[in-house]
Enzyme design. Structure first.
Site, short mmCIF file in Angstrom:
data_model
loop_
_atom_site.label_atom_id
_atom_site.label_comp_id
_atom_site.label_asym_id
_atom_site.label_seq_id
_atom_site.Cartn_x
_atom_site.Cartn_y
_atom_site.Cartn_z
N HIS A 1 -0.44 -4.50 -4.61
CA HIS A 1 -1.20 -3.25 -4.58
C HIS A 1 -0.66 -2.29 -5.62
CE1 HIS A 1 2.05 -3.16 -1.61
NE2 HIS A 1 2.22 -1.89 -1.94
N ALA A 2 -1.50 -1.35 -6.02
CA ALA A 2 -1.12 -0.41 -7.06
C ALA A 2 -1.96 0.85 -6.94
CB ALA A 2 -1.35 -1.04 -8.43
#
Length: 160
Positions: A72-73
């Site tokens: 995730h980012a």
């Protein structure tokens, strides 16, 4: 936009953001695939997406065990949390916590300023991907429409 506070996977994951691939040769290549899908479905810049995923991964691997990874980012230019799902035919090494290779990858991209929504989405995806029967169904199918249906039919009725 009125919401009952209940986040659903169908809000995060568009049907065309679900793919089945033969295999990924490396984590970097997988992140590039995720970036390409995020670009075509959500209009994200592939290079920014890949950089953000790699940056997050350098803090600690996102392979959560049982063949599942949740990279995730946070990115600029997003107005909500979105997801990309890839099912690999051939599991790949991902430095997962249990050292098992990964074949189910659910990536989440959140606005830089998303705060609690990002965490809610991550918790929802994590809960979904912790469900053994959901993972078994995902591994048994390679049709993207079926994979999307399996992921989004799971309701928040199971205990966390």
């Amino acid at each position: 936009m009125e919401q009952s506070g209940q986040m659903e996977l169908s809000q995060l994951l568009k049907p065309n953001a679900v793919k089945a691939f033969g295999h990924a040769t490396s984590k970097k290549r997988l992140f590039q695939d995720l970036g390409d899908i995020a670009h075509s479905v959500y209009g994200l810049q592939p290079a920014d997406t890949v950089d953000a995923l790699q940056e997050r991964e350098s803090l600690g691997p996102t392979g959560v065990g049982h063949g599942v990874a949740l990279p995730h980012a946070r990115l600029y230019g997003l107005d909500r949390v979105v997801g990309v799902f890839i099912r690999l035919d051939k599991p790949m090494d991902f430095d997962a916590v249990d050292r098992q290779p990964v074949d189910l990858v659910f990536a989440l991209f959140a606005p830089k300023s998303s705060g609690v929504d990002h965490l809610k989405a991550l918790a929802l995806v994590s809960r979904t991907m912790r469900d053994a029967s959901t993972c078994a169904k995902l591994r048994a199918n390679s049709d993207p429409a079926t994979l999307h249906a399996v992921l989004t039919e799971v309701r928040g009725t199971q205990a966390a």
